[in-house]
Scaffold this active site. Structure first.
Site, PDB file in Angstrom:
ATOM      1  CD  GLU A  84      -8.242   0.214  -3.308  1.00 54.75           C
ATOM      2  OE1 GLU A  84      -9.055   1.056  -2.915  1.00 54.75           O
ATOM      3  OE2 GLU A  84      -7.160   0.005  -2.732  1.00 54.75           O
ATOM      4  CB  CYS A  97       0.220  -0.541  -9.611  1.00 54.95           C
ATOM      5  SG  CYS A  97       0.481  -1.626  -8.196  1.00 54.95           S
ATOM      6  CB  CYS A 104      -2.675 -10.855   0.109  1.00 54.80           C
ATOM      7  SG  CYS A 104      -1.027 -11.548  -0.162  1.00 54.80           S
ATOM      8  CB  CYS A 108       3.613  -8.743   4.601  1.00 52.32           C
ATOM      9  SG  CYS A 108       4.156  -9.951   3.361  1.00 52.32           S
ATOM     10  CB  CYS A 111       1.252  -5.388   3.414  1.00 55.36           C
ATOM     11  SG  CYS A 111       0.303  -5.227   1.887  1.00 55.36           S
ATOM     12  CB  CYS A 326       4.129   0.502  -1.814  1.00 55.42           C
ATOM     13  SG  CYS A 326       4.894   0.933  -3.352  1.00 55.42           S
TER      14      CYS A 326
HETATM   15  N1  SAH Z   1       2.818  -9.697  -2.983  1.00 52.34           N
HETATM   16  C1  SAH Z   1       3.734  -9.083  -3.910  1.00 52.34           C
HETATM   17  C2  SAH Z   1       3.073  -7.973  -4.689  1.00 52.34           C
HETATM   18  C3  SAH Z   1       2.713  -6.748  -3.861  1.00 52.34           C
HETATM   19  S1  SAH Z   1       3.908  -5.568  -4.187  1.00 52.34           S
HETATM   20  C4  SAH Z   1       4.991  -8.663  -3.182  1.00 52.34           C
HETATM   21  O1  SAH Z   1       5.032  -8.782  -1.967  1.00 52.34           O
HETATM   22  O2  SAH Z   1       5.962  -8.260  -3.819  1.00 52.34           O
HETATM   23  C5  SAH Z   1       3.696  -4.494  -2.918  1.00 52.34           C
HETATM   24  C6  SAH Z   1       5.032  -3.890  -2.497  1.00 52.34           C
HETATM   25  O3  SAH Z   1       4.742  -2.924  -1.487  1.00 52.34           O
HETATM   26  C7  SAH Z   1       5.948  -4.925  -1.863  1.00 52.34           C
HETATM   27  O4  SAH Z   1       7.278  -4.694  -2.241  1.00 52.34           O
HETATM   28  C8  SAH Z   1       5.768  -4.652  -0.368  1.00 52.34           C
HETATM   29  O5  SAH Z   1       6.912  -5.052   0.345  1.00 52.34           O
HETATM   30  C9  SAH Z   1       5.520  -3.165  -0.356  1.00 52.34           C
HETATM   31  N2  SAH Z   1       4.752  -2.700   0.783  1.00 52.34           N
HETATM   32  C10 SAH Z   1       3.774  -3.355   1.440  1.00 52.34           C
HETATM   33  N3  SAH Z   1       3.300  -2.610   2.455  1.00 52.34           N
HETATM   34  C11 SAH Z   1       3.981  -1.448   2.425  1.00 52.34           C
HETATM   35  C12 SAH Z   1       3.938  -0.255   3.190  1.00 52.34           C
HETATM   36  N4  SAH Z   1       3.064  -0.117   4.193  1.00 52.34           N
HETATM   37  N5  SAH Z   1       4.774   0.731   2.868  1.00 52.34           N
HETATM   38  C13 SAH Z   1       5.632   0.610   1.830  1.00 52.34           C
HETATM   39  N6  SAH Z   1       5.707  -0.469   1.060  1.00 52.34           N
HETATM   40  C14 SAH Z   1       4.903  -1.492   1.356  1.00 52.34           C
END
Ligand code: SAH
Length: 337
Positions: A84, A97, A104, A108, A111, A326
């Site tokens: 996406e 984006c 991945c 985390c 996420c 995000c």
């Molecule tokens: N792997 C990289 C690129 C992904 S960026 C990274 O971690 O930076 C995705 C962003 O969204 C990251 O800053 C992550 O912390 C944030 N993110 C992930 N899950 C989220 C959620 N459920 N709500 C808000 N932000 C989230």
């Protein structure tokens, strides 16, 4: 490939140098996917190009438009895997984006991409082509800014990411300028060093999400491999251009990382190098066991940081109604809510 390589390739094939410019125009400006349709090249030259080279094109499978104008694309890669990309409109700015991996490895806890596991890396062409396609599909034909914040961890696929960015910022292709590109990482320390060396003009964002190792390990398992001290060490020596700062992204999870003590830990970390803080209220998704903070929670957390003289922004994640915010991007197009 960057333009100088394309020019060498064309010369090697016996083409005149200006042919490279024509091919670049077809691929990068018009989004052409077949040499056969490059009608200003001779039939013979098109045929030999077809035998010696290929153009990677991804295909739009689905498009969803949010009430706030955000557009989420589902793209099929040449092997049928899907990723996406999200196009966000803010005034004159059109921020794309892009994804760098199918899934991945980092898992985390908050996420959705991490929950689906890892399938494969995107190659450089598949990353670049998200920009070409999105620009064609953008309502006004523009993509002005680029963030590598979609599915995947860019620094876990660094060869391809660096190659893709070098193509994207190539003057001859006129896609997006280096200063308008942000790479976001969960904190893969060795990759940070290499990124700074190879692409110093590109902006760096780090998803910190906790300022102490114990909290961070609970929500970001990668912390075990690269503890905060190791991460800080790389950020302290990161070659920042004059006036530039590193962005620290901080997803606020209610009751997990939103106390005054958490703000203090974040502040201590952020003071080690020039930084600004980007707070992201957790975006809810089914099956992810965290709660979104209230506006008051976020406001209070921000105040604690402002009192310590930090520059703090609250990221107003867009496209939540189409699962484009995000942390909501998933393999197989996500839940169709
Ligand atoms: N792997 C990289 C690129 C992904 S960026 C990274 O971690 O930076 C995705 C962003 O969204 C990251 O800053 C992550 O912390 C944030 N993110 C992930 N899950 C989220 C959620 N459920 N709500 C808000 N932000 C989230």
């Amino acid at each position: 490939m960057p333009y100088n390589e394309l020019a060498d390739f064309v010369t090697l094939m016996g083409g005149k140098p200006y042919r490279a410019r024509q091919i670049a125009e077809w691929i990068f400006q018009r989004g052409e996917c077949q040499f056969a349709r490059m009608t200003n090249l001779s039939r013979q030259f098109r045929e030999s190009l077809d035998q010696q080279a290929s153009i990677t094109c991804i295909q739009e499978k689905k498009r969803q438009v949010s009430v706030d104008g955000t557009i989420k694309f589902l793209f099929a890669l040449p092997d049928g895997m899907e990723v996406e990309s999200v196009l966000i409109t803010e005034g004159k700015r059109r921020t794309l984006c892009v994804s760098t991996q199918v899934g991945c490895k980092l898992a985390c806890a908050f996420c959705l991409t991490g929950a689906s596991g890892f399938t494969r890396n995107l190659n450089a062409a598949e990353i670049v082509d998200q920009v070409i396609r999105a620009r064609q599909l953008s309502p006004d034909g523009r993509v002005t800014n680029l963030v590598l914040m979609g599915m995947g961890e860019p620094l876990d696929n660094l060869d391809n990411v660096i190659q893709a960015i070098k193509v994207i910022i190539d003057q001859e292709y006129q896609l997006v300028g280096a200063r308008k590109i942000t790479v976001s990482t969960a904190g893969l320390a060795p990759g940070i060093e290499r990124l700074g060396l190879e692409l110093p003009k590109v902006k760096l964002a780090v998803s910190l999400n906790a300022g102490d190792d114990i909290t961070r390990e609970r929500i970001m398992p990668i912390t075990k491999k690269y503890p905060l001290a190791a991460l800080a060490k790389k950020l302290e020596v990161y070659p920042l251009p004059q006036g530039r700062r590193i962005t620290l992204e901080y997803v606020i999870l209610k009751g997990v990382n939103d106390s005054k003590k958490d703000a203090e830990a974040l502040s201590r970390f952020a003071k080690k190098f020039p930084s600004k803080i980007n707070l992201i209220p957790f975006n809810q998704t089914a099956g992810i066991p965290f709660a979104r903070p209230t506006k008051e929670d976020v406001g209070r957390f921000k105040e604690w940081l402002v009192e310590k003289n930090h520059t703090v922004m609250i990221r107003d994640s867009k496209g939540a109604d189409i699962m484009a915010a995000c942390g909501q991007l998933a393999v197989e197009g996500g839940t169709d809510s």
